[in-house]
Structures are given as C-alpha cells and as structure tokens.
Design an enzyme around this catalytic site. Structure first.
Site, PDB file in Angstrom:
ATOM      1  N   GLU A 195      -0.332 -18.156 -12.301  1.00  0.00           N
ATOM      2  CA  GLU A 195      -0.675 -16.759 -12.512  1.00  0.00           C
ATOM      3  C   GLU A 195       0.113 -15.842 -11.583  1.00  0.00           C
ATOM      4  OE1 GLU A 195      -5.293 -16.912 -13.614  1.00  0.00           O
ATOM      5  OE2 GLU A 195      -4.641 -18.228 -12.017  1.00  0.00           O
ATOM      6  N   CYS A 245       2.273 -10.086  -6.921  1.00  0.00           N
ATOM      7  CA  CYS A 245       1.701 -11.212  -6.184  1.00  0.00           C
ATOM      8  C   CYS A 245       2.187 -12.477  -6.905  1.00  0.00           C
ATOM      9  CB  CYS A 245       0.178 -11.057  -6.269  1.00  0.00           C
ATOM     10  SG  CYS A 245      -0.743 -12.322  -5.429  1.00  0.00           S
ATOM     11  N   CYS A 269      -3.460 -25.774  -4.929  1.00  0.00           N
ATOM     12  CA  CYS A 269      -3.165 -25.766  -3.485  1.00  0.00           C
ATOM     13  C   CYS A 269      -3.908 -26.906  -2.821  1.00  0.00           C
ATOM     14  CB  CYS A 269      -3.582 -24.440  -2.872  1.00  0.00           C
ATOM     15  SG  CYS A 269      -3.256 -24.326  -1.104  1.00  0.00           S
ATOM     16  N   CYS A 298      -9.191 -24.150   1.292  1.00  0.00           N
ATOM     17  CA  CYS A 298     -10.093 -23.218   1.990  1.00  0.00           C
ATOM     18  C   CYS A 298     -11.372 -23.126   1.154  1.00  0.00           C
ATOM     19  CB  CYS A 298      -9.437 -21.850   2.109  1.00  0.00           C
ATOM     20  SG  CYS A 298      -7.861 -21.915   2.984  1.00  0.00           S
ATOM     21  N   CYS A 342     -11.815 -20.305  -1.542  1.00  0.00           N
ATOM     22  CA  CYS A 342     -10.695 -19.959  -2.448  1.00  0.00           C
ATOM     23  C   CYS A 342     -10.746 -20.732  -3.758  1.00  0.00           C
ATOM     24  CB  CYS A 342      -9.379 -20.239  -1.729  1.00  0.00           C
ATOM     25  SG  CYS A 342      -7.933 -20.041  -2.779  1.00  0.00           S
ATOM     26  N   GLY A 380      -1.293 -21.090  -4.277  1.00  0.00           N
ATOM     27  CA  GLY A 380      -0.510 -22.002  -3.455  1.00  0.00           C
ATOM     28  C   GLY A 380      -0.252 -21.555  -2.033  1.00  0.00           C
ATOM     29  N   GLU A 381       0.200 -22.513  -1.233  1.00  0.00           N
ATOM     30  CA  GLU A 381       0.545 -22.270   0.167  1.00  0.00           C
ATOM     31  C   GLU A 381       2.073 -22.271   0.265  1.00  0.00           C
ATOM     32  OE1 GLU A 381      -0.691 -21.426   3.277  1.00  0.00           O
ATOM     33  OE2 GLU A 381       1.450 -21.653   3.658  1.00  0.00           O
ATOM     34  N   SER A 399       2.481 -15.181   2.954  1.00  0.00           N
ATOM     35  CA  SER A 399       1.143 -15.316   3.532  1.00  0.00           C
ATOM     36  C   SER A 399       0.859 -16.798   3.703  1.00  0.00           C
ATOM     37  CB  SER A 399       0.121 -14.684   2.578  1.00  0.00           C
ATOM     38  OG  SER A 399      -1.185 -14.889   3.058  1.00  0.00           O
ATOM     39  N   SER A 410      -3.321 -15.880   7.472  1.00  0.00           N
ATOM     40  CA  SER A 410      -4.728 -15.881   7.063  1.00  0.00           C
ATOM     41  C   SER A 410      -5.554 -16.497   8.186  1.00  0.00           C
ATOM     42  CB  SER A 410      -4.886 -16.679   5.763  1.00  0.00           C
ATOM     43  OG  SER A 410      -4.206 -16.033   4.720  1.00  0.00           O
ATOM     44  N   LEU A 411      -5.939 -15.651   9.097  1.00  0.00           N
ATOM     45  CA  LEU A 411      -6.628 -16.112  10.307  1.00  0.00           C
ATOM     46  C   LEU A 411      -8.095 -16.440  10.007  1.00  0.00           C
ATOM     47  CD1 LEU A 411      -6.385 -16.416  13.453  1.00  0.00           C
ATOM     48  CD2 LEU A 411      -7.110 -14.028  13.604  1.00  0.00           C
ATOM     49  N   HIS A 412      -8.795 -15.489   9.444  1.00  0.00           N
ATOM     50  CA  HIS A 412     -10.176 -15.638   8.962  1.00  0.00           C
ATOM     51  C   HIS A 412     -11.256 -15.887  10.013  1.00  0.00           C
ATOM     52  CE1 HIS A 412      -8.354 -15.437   5.138  1.00  0.00           C
ATOM     53  NE2 HIS A 412      -8.023 -16.693   5.016  1.00  0.00           N
ATOM     54  N   ASN A 468     -14.088 -12.287  -2.536  1.00  0.00           N
ATOM     55  CA  ASN A 468     -14.243 -12.223  -3.992  1.00  0.00           C
ATOM     56  C   ASN A 468     -14.992 -13.448  -4.461  1.00  0.00           C
ATOM     57  OD1 ASN A 468     -12.749  -9.865  -4.797  1.00  0.00           O
ATOM     58  ND2 ASN A 468     -10.915 -10.948  -4.148  1.00  0.00           N
ATOM     59  N   CYS A 474      -6.195 -11.473  -5.363  1.00  0.00           N
ATOM     60  CA  CYS A 474      -5.707 -12.688  -4.724  1.00  0.00           C
ATOM     61  C   CYS A 474      -6.874 -13.592  -4.379  1.00  0.00           C
ATOM     62  CB  CYS A 474      -4.929 -12.339  -3.471  1.00  0.00           C
ATOM     63  SG  CYS A 474      -3.400 -11.515  -3.858  1.00  0.00           S
TER      64      CYS A 474
HETATM   65  N1  SAH Z   1      -2.065 -19.814   0.743  1.00  0.00           N
HETATM   66  C1  SAH Z   1      -1.716 -18.579   1.340  1.00  0.00           C
HETATM   67  C2  SAH Z   1      -1.384 -17.514   0.335  1.00  0.00           C
HETATM   68  C3  SAH Z   1      -2.219 -17.450  -0.908  1.00  0.00           C
HETATM   69  S1  SAH Z   1      -3.900 -17.005  -0.677  1.00  0.00           S
HETATM   70  C4  SAH Z   1      -2.819 -18.116   2.295  1.00  0.00           C
HETATM   71  O1  SAH Z   1      -3.881 -18.696   2.303  1.00  0.00           O
HETATM   72  O2  SAH Z   1      -2.551 -17.204   3.051  1.00  0.00           O
HETATM   73  C5  SAH Z   1      -3.752 -15.260  -0.471  1.00  0.00           C
HETATM   74  C6  SAH Z   1      -4.907 -14.594   0.265  1.00  0.00           C
HETATM   75  O3  SAH Z   1      -6.086 -14.558  -0.541  1.00  0.00           O
HETATM   76  C7  SAH Z   1      -5.293 -15.297   1.552  1.00  0.00           C
HETATM   77  O4  SAH Z   1      -5.388 -14.402   2.621  1.00  0.00           O
HETATM   78  C8  SAH Z   1      -6.620 -15.862   1.200  1.00  0.00           C
HETATM   79  O5  SAH Z   1      -7.392 -16.068   2.304  1.00  0.00           O
HETATM   80  C9  SAH Z   1      -7.206 -14.862   0.245  1.00  0.00           C
HETATM   81  N2  SAH Z   1      -8.333 -15.374  -0.516  1.00  0.00           N
HETATM   82  C10 SAH Z   1      -8.500 -16.619  -1.001  1.00  0.00           C
HETATM   83  N3  SAH Z   1      -9.693 -16.743  -1.618  1.00  0.00           N
HETATM   84  C11 SAH Z   1     -10.297 -15.546  -1.524  1.00  0.00           C
HETATM   85  C12 SAH Z   1     -11.544 -15.029  -1.974  1.00  0.00           C
HETATM   86  N4  SAH Z   1     -12.405 -15.794  -2.642  1.00  0.00           N
HETATM   87  N5  SAH Z   1     -11.833 -13.751  -1.705  1.00  0.00           N
HETATM   88  C13 SAH Z   1     -10.956 -12.963  -1.034  1.00  0.00           C
HETATM   89  N6  SAH Z   1      -9.775 -13.382  -0.589  1.00  0.00           N
HETATM   90  C14 SAH Z   1      -9.435 -14.665  -0.816  1.00  0.00           C
HETATM   91 FE1  SF4 Z   2      -4.539 -22.492  -0.495  1.00  0.00          FE
HETATM   92 FE2  SF4 Z   2      -4.355 -19.998   0.455  1.00  0.00          FE
HETATM   93 FE3  SF4 Z   2      -6.319 -20.697  -1.234  1.00  0.00          FE
HETATM   94 FE4  SF4 Z   2      -6.350 -21.585   1.247  1.00  0.00          FE
HETATM   95  S1  SF4 Z   2      -6.496 -19.461   0.604  1.00  0.00           S
HETATM   96  S2  SF4 Z   2      -6.730 -22.810  -0.588  1.00  0.00           S
HETATM   97  S3  SF4 Z   2      -4.177 -21.913   1.620  1.00  0.00           S
HETATM   98  S4  SF4 Z   2      -4.153 -20.663  -1.697  1.00  0.00           S
END
Ligand code: SAH
Ligand code: SF4
Length: 393
Positions: A88, A124, A131, A135, A138, A189-190, A221, A244-246, A323, A366
């Site tokens: 996508e 995007c 991936c 996480c 995600c 993806g990463e 990212s 993506s520190l979180h 989200n 995203c």
């Molecule tokens: N894998 C990379 C890039 C793709 S994810 C990464 O993790 O950075 C892109 C962004 O979307 C990341 O910052 C991720 O944390 C965020 N993301 C993933 N799932 C999400 C969700 N359910 N709600 C909001 N943001 C989310």
């Molecule tokens: Fe992969 Fe990024 Fe989603 Fe984490 S947030 S599972 S690294 S796509």
C-alpha cells in the site's frame, strides 16, 4: 516475466538491437520521471515499433492497482505485485489554511484544488511486504515479513502516484505538473531492514534525471535498527531520519517493540543516534505513539524531556495518536490528555507537534496498512499472539 525498464544493461541491449541512438534511452527516462508516463504506448516520440517492443519486454511499474480509496486529504492505493502480494501507498494532500487565498489566486500565485490551496504532496511508501519487527500496536507488524521490495517496486509507487496526480489535477497555471515532492518511508515495512534497495531507490529520488527531490524532503523512519543507522552514516545518505522512539525507558520500549529491543537496547540506540547527529550535523525527528494508559502518563513526559535534552543536538518530537488495530485491545487517549502531554514537553523545552490523523477515514494512516487482512483474522492473532505469516494466512 518482463524486465525492469531500470535494468540498464537489458535496455541498452534492446537499443542496440533496434539500432537506436543513445539519446532515446534518455528520452524514455525523461518521459517516465518528468512527464509521469507509465505506459510505453503514451511515449509518442518513439516509433510504434519501439513502443510495442518496449511494452512486450519491459515494465515500468511492476504491479497493478487493486483498490483505491479517496478522502479529501488522502488517496490510498492498494497494489497487487506480480507474485500476488499486496502493498500500500498513501498520498497525503496538505492544504494551506485558507487565508486570503482568493487574492493570491487572482495573482496566479497559487493553485486551488476543490477550492482549497494545495501546499504539499507527500507520499508514504512501503519498503517491505509486511514487517518482521512486530511492534504490538502496528497492523503491518501483525502480518509478519513476507518479503523485501525491490528498487523498481519502491520507485514504482512514486511513479504511479505522479501519474495519478497528472490525471487528477491536470497542470498548474505555469504549465508544470503536480508531483510528489516529499517521500516518507512510513508505509509497510522497516526500511532499514531492506537497506540496499531503499538506498538504491533514494538514488532515483535524488537524481537530477530522476525525481530530482531534495534530501530534506525524504525521510526514513526506523523502529531503531542500529546497524542500518550506522550504514546511513557510512554511506553519507544524508536524507532525514525519524526514530520511532515510543518510550523513554527500556522497559516500556521493550513491551511495545518486543523483538529488536533485546539486542538494540535503548542505551545502545541512543548512543548510535548521537553518533548520527554528531557526524552528520543533522537533527533527528522522534516519533512517539500516544496510547491510552500506556504511553500517555505525565511521568513519561518528564522522563522524555530528560532523555531528549541530554542529546547533543536539538531534536523534535512528533506525538502520534494511536490508530485502531483490530488485533489488539489498545485505545487512543483523549485529545485533552494528548494536549497535556504536549504541554509538559513544551514547558520542558522540547519542540513538539501532534500528528494530524490524515487518512484515518480510508484506513490509510501510517500504521494502518494491511488493516483489512488483519481484521479478517483478528481473533486468531489475538488468541495466539502470532503474526499472519507464522499462522500462514
Ligand atoms: N517501520 C518503520 C516505518 C513504518 S511505520 C517505523 O516503525 O518507524 C511508520 C510509523 O507509523 C511509525 O512511527 C509507527 O510507529 C507508526 N504506527 C504504527 N502503527 C501505528 C498505529 N496503530 N497507530 C499510530 N501509529 C502507528
Ligand atoms: Fe514494522 Fe514499523 Fe510496524 Fe513496527 S511500526 S511493526 S517497525 S512497520
């Protein structure tokens, strides 16, 4: 299978076979990158014979559109690859606040789309199918890793988007075209786990004969792949980096990202990030997901301030409201809670923005990519804690 039009050797062989002059190759790439043409038959500067030969043997965009969803701020594409996998991409239309636009419009300074002033177009892009990082919040992570995308499939997403914009928006007053000017590797993806292909695709994004984008308009990212950040330094990649520190501590971070955080602990990651900012002189953008009763507590905001102010280069943090993900019971905090968290950070001297939730309506924001598939198997994912690749769905 057809060869990629970006396979220089094969294209050169075909050129010689047809006894064409070398400038024809340049002409083909010009049509693709500058005129957003993705069908050889539209390259009318070429002979019919050449067009047919190219169509038969080469592909420009190596996937077909499976589905398209539009909202006023986003267009989400679902693409089916030749092997049946689905990826996508999402175009985000950023509009200016409508302040006196009509005056500017009359002077020809600006362009209106549906009566609104278009500021920026961001794409995007996906770098992998699924991936492996997993996480917990995600949707893509629930798919597991199916494969890395090759260079043609990564830049093909930009080519397709530009072609779509050409059809949708026509030309600007100055006769130039609407094109994607910003690219974020925040789709599926990463990116740093598909480093070589991402790097090669960035070459096409920056190249004068390619998309000719500014380095500052491309953002990778990452969830925190230390060797990938090191490679970015070694290769002088010089695009923007978002981390993506979180979480401001190892315990919470490893709860949210249970896989890579074992090896790439927060301490090691921050040391790597500091090296990156010091060696490149570039600041890093931090992303921080806001999840109710998990990452939104005021004490975490204070911890974040300490962590960010201890960095050698000033950094910016982007709060991302969570989200919905059908395969996990998490919630988004109230707007009020998010704003309080933001205020603490700001008072502590950190610059912070809250991500607008563009694309929510089309499940294209995203982190929402792959939503439908995960939704279908949500009960099984929840019950087993496994991703869809492991469950072989
Ligand atoms: N894998 C990379 C890039 C793709 S994810 C990464 O993790 O950075 C892109 C962004 O979307 C990341 O910052 C991720 O944390 C965020 N993301 C993933 N799932 C999400 C969700 N359910 N709600 C909001 N943001 C989310
Ligand atoms: Fe992969 Fe990024 Fe989603 Fe984490 S947030 S599972 S690294 S796509």
């Amino acid at each position: 299978m057809k060869a990629s039009i970006f396979d220089a050797e094969k294209l050169e062989a075909r050129r010689k076979e047809h006894q064409l002059q070398p400038f024809r190759i340049k002409q083909i790439y010009h049509e693709i990158f500058k005129n957003s043409v993705i069908d050889f038959q539209e390259m009318t500067a070429l002979s019919k014979e050449m067009r047919d030969s190219l169509s038969e043997n080469f592909s420009i965009v190596p996937f077909k559109l499976k589905e398209q969803q539009e909202s006023p701020d986003t267009t989400k594409f679902l693409f089916e690859l030749e092997d049946g996998n689905v990826i996508e991409s999402v175009i985000m239309f950023h509009y200016h606040e409508i302040i006196e636009w009509s005056k500017e419009y009359k002077k020809g300074f600006t362009t209106l789309v549906d009566g609104k002033k278009l500021n920026r177009l961001t794409l995007c892009v996906s770098s992998q199918v699924g991936c492996s990082v997993g996480c917990i919040f995600c949707v893509t992570g629930k798919l597991g890793l199916l494969k890395n995308l090759d260079v043609q499939t990564i830049i093909g997403q930009v080519l397709y988007a530009n072609n779509y914009l050409k059809e949708k928006l026509g030309k600007k007053e100055d006769n130039s075209r609407y094109m994607i000017r910003n690219i974020v590797f925040m789709g599926m993806g990463e990116p740093l786990l598909n480093y070589d292909n991402v790097k090669k695709s960035i070459h096409y994004m920056l190249d004068q004969n390619g998309f000719s984008l500014s380095r500052r308009h491309i953002t990778i990212s990452t969830s925190g792949i230390i060797p990938g950040i090191q490679k970015m330094i070694d290769d002088n990649l010089e695009v923007m980096l978002a981390l993506s520190l979180h979480a401001p501590n190892q315990e919470l971070r490893s709860e949210l990202i249970p896989t890579i955080t074992k090896m790439y602990t927060l301490d090691k990651l921050l040391a790597q990030v500091d090296e990156y900012t010091e060696k490149t002189g570039r600041k890093i953008f931090y992303e921080y997901i806001m999840i109710k009763d998990k990452t939104d507590k005021p004490e975490l905001a204070y911890e974040l301030i300490d962590l960010l102010l201890a960095r050698p280069v000033h950094s910016h943090i982007n709060l991302i409201p969570y989200n919905e993900n059908p395969a996990i019971d998490l919630e988004e905090p109230s707007r009020n809670k998010i704003m309080k968290f933001k205020e603490i950070l700001e008072k502590g001297g950190v610059t912070v923005t809250v991500r607008d939730t563009l694309g929510r309506g089309v499940k294209g924001a995203c982190g929402q990519l792959g939503y439908e598939k995960v939704y279908e198997h949500r009960d099984e994912i929840k019950a087993t804690g496994k991703n869809l690749r492991v469950l072989k769905k």
